[in-house]
Design an enzyme around this catalytic site. Structure first.
Site, short mmCIF file in Angstrom:
data_model
loop_
_atom_site.label_atom_id
_atom_site.label_comp_id
_atom_site.label_asym_id
_atom_site.label_seq_id
_atom_site.Cartn_x
_atom_site.Cartn_y
_atom_site.Cartn_z
N GLY A 233 0.79 -7.89 -1.65
CA GLY A 233 -0.29 -8.12 -0.71
C GLY A 233 -0.04 -7.44 0.62
N SER A 234 -0.64 -7.98 1.66
CA SER A 234 -0.54 -7.35 2.97
C SER A 234 0.83 -7.59 3.60
CB SER A 234 -1.63 -7.90 3.90
OG SER A 234 -1.37 -9.25 4.23
N GLU A 253 5.90 -6.25 -2.75
CA GLU A 253 5.26 -4.93 -2.79
C GLU A 253 4.08 -5.02 -1.83
OE1 GLU A 253 2.74 -2.29 -2.98
OE2 GLU A 253 2.08 -3.32 -4.80
N LEU A 254 4.20 -4.30 -0.71
CA LEU A 254 3.26 -4.48 0.40
C LEU A 254 2.41 -3.22 0.62
CD1 LEU A 254 5.75 -6.37 2.74
CD2 LEU A 254 4.15 -7.33 1.08
N GLU A 382 -2.65 0.72 7.86
CA GLU A 382 -3.20 0.93 6.52
C GLU A 382 -4.70 0.68 6.57
OE1 GLU A 382 -2.18 -0.51 1.99
OE2 GLU A 382 -2.14 -2.03 3.57
#
Length: 483
Positions: A233-234, A253-254, A382
């Site tokens: 996620g974020s 996992e960002l 992002e």
């Protein structure tokens, strides 16, 4: 997706809950209408799910490799059987074009198939320990054991395959789990749970799939009965969860801000542009490896710019259920508004708008901006939308340096025919993966996948995720085999 609104039950200890619960509306992201209703878990449900996972841990650990493989292969068979049904639901709940939804189902099948194959390849080793005279007669056997109950938190942008990248490795090693799917897109995870609930080889209580309120989601982070937290996620949410996770192992996992360098056409201009279009606008840019920054050598710049813009303007935008739609709605109108605002700010700060830049409701037009400065949000953060920033460079080393000029480090891309430049990029780019002769948006579901810096820790990809779900033990032996 018309007619009566279907209700989906949460799965607690491998079974659907029939008791009354509050329901969450899941909207059709293109029409805004309610497409389904999903039971919300309570705090008590989460507590019971964790208890069930703890109780199921011994039975899960005792599964033979052939049994774990059978569970995964049966999942593959059911996913194949229900592929179109799931793809239609994916498009409704996420807004992604139907061809992308079908691709996600196909990738999910790959992920479970790879897990089935890896489930029978969990190897240990024999090691000599007589490394000096004082250790004469010593040898060891190293073996890996499942870590125990796993907490899983998954995102909305790939609501099936990113769930699979947590669930499939857990089943492959024999770990029970409790999954929290994203509240915006919980349906495909619940369908996967329904498939698992019908597999007889899976021990009772081995898993739960629980859409939960924000208040009750904290248990997925802080509860010490979990031995591992795996989160996608974020960045701000992920790093906060890690800070509160206590003693448990954490895999994250960002986000990303992925760059791509075009130093040559490989193999030609048409193919290079095709891959750049895919990298920049596939799934509306709502991917953490979306190609956000594109650096083109000055000798190629004008040609690439002209052809890239020409192809962007041809992309069909609109109804995601139509087969030829390339860009559907973003996950919400709020997110589309943010992307539109960031594009406007980029222009206000000195960037040049080459195409797009506006939205209608949740549908954002594919956007290309040129020479956006570092202090613009679209450059430093992002963007998670259909926006590509275009830059010209003259020196390859400086281009690599500029690619690294971000607090993210997930993946990068490079098009070059020069092997030395390819290896220079591999050795100097501060990312978890370098994609040669394709955009950074490429991911194969068996590769190690994850990032550096603010893009996360550890790696996903079935084999690599399995490693984090295993504990290593050594049996040290003296004078074994000596008569």
């Amino acid at each position: 997706m018309t007619g009566e609104v279907k209700e989906y039950r949460l799965l607690l200890a491998s079974k659907p809950v029939e008791a009354d619960r509050e329901f969450l509306d899941v909207t059709n992201k293109y029409t805004g209408e309610v497409g389904a209703k999903v039971q919300l878990a309570t705090h008590d449900d989460v507590d019971k799910a964790i208890d069930a996972a703890v109780a199921a841990a011994p039975a899960m650990a005792a599964l033979g490799a052939f049994e774990r493989k059978a569970i995964l292969e049966k999942t593959v068979a059911e996913l194949k059987k229900r592929a179109e049904e799931i793809a239609q639901i994916l498009t409704m709940e996420s807004g992604k074009p139907i061809k992308d939804a079908r691709g996600e189902v196909s990738r999910t099948i790959d992920t479970f198939q790879v897990a089935a194959e890896e489930s029978v390849r969990i190897y240990g080793e024999h090691m000599p320990l007589d490394i000096s005279a004082r250790n004469k007669g010593l040898q060891g056997i190293v073996k890996k054991f499942p870590i125990g109950p796993v907490s899983m938190v998954s995102p909305w942008n790939f609501p099936l395959n990113l769930v699979a990248h947590k669930v499939a490795p857990a089943l492959a090693v024999g770990c029970p789990f409790v999954l929290k799917p994203a509240s915006r897109t919980p349906l495909s995870a619940l369908i996967l749970g329904d498939i698992l609930s019908r597999i007889e080889e899976l021990p009772k209580g081995a898993f739960s799939v629980l859409p939960v309120s924000r208040a009750d989601a904290d248990m997925f982070t802080v509860d010490e009965r979990f031995k591992l937290l795996t989160f996608t996620g974020s960045g701000p949410v992920g790093w906060d969860m890690k800070a509160r996770a206590g003693k448990k192992k954490v895999v994250m996992e960002l986000g990303g801000n992925a760059p791509c360098i075009v130093d040559d056409y490989v193999p030609d201009l048409d193919y290079t542009i095709q891959r750049l279009i895919n990298g920049g606008f596939y799934q509306g840019g709502q991917s953490c490896i979306h190609m956000q920054r594109l650096y083109v050598h000055e000798r190629l710049y004008d040609e690439v710019k002209a052809e890239f813009l020409a192809q962007v303007k041809k992309l069909k935008v609109g109804n995601p259920f139509e087969d030829d739609t390339f860009i559907g709605p973003m996950i919400s109108e709020k997110d589309a508004t943010r992307v539109e605002d960031w594009a406007k700010e980029a222009v206000e700060k000195g960037g040049k708008l080459l195409c797009g830049g506006s939205r209608k409701g949740a549908v954002m037009q594919p956007t290309v901006l040129e020479d956006v400065p570092m202090d613009a949000m679209a450059r430093k953060e992002e963007i998670f939308g259909p926006v590509v920033l275009l830059y010209k460079y003259s020196d390859f080393k400086e281009a690599v340096k500029e690619c690294n000029n971000t607090h993210y480090g997930l993946q990068s891309g490079i098009f070059t025919k020069d092997l030395n430049k390819a290896f220079y990029a591999f050795e100097h780019m501060e990312v978890g993966g370098v994609i040669l002769n394709d955009s950074p948006a490429l991911r194969v579901d068996s590769q190690p996948y994850g990032g550096l810096k603010d893009s996360g820790i550890q790696r996903e990809g079935v084999k690599y995720a399995m490693e984090d779900m295993l504990e290593t033990k050594v049996l040290v032996m003296r004078n074994v085999g000596v008569l």
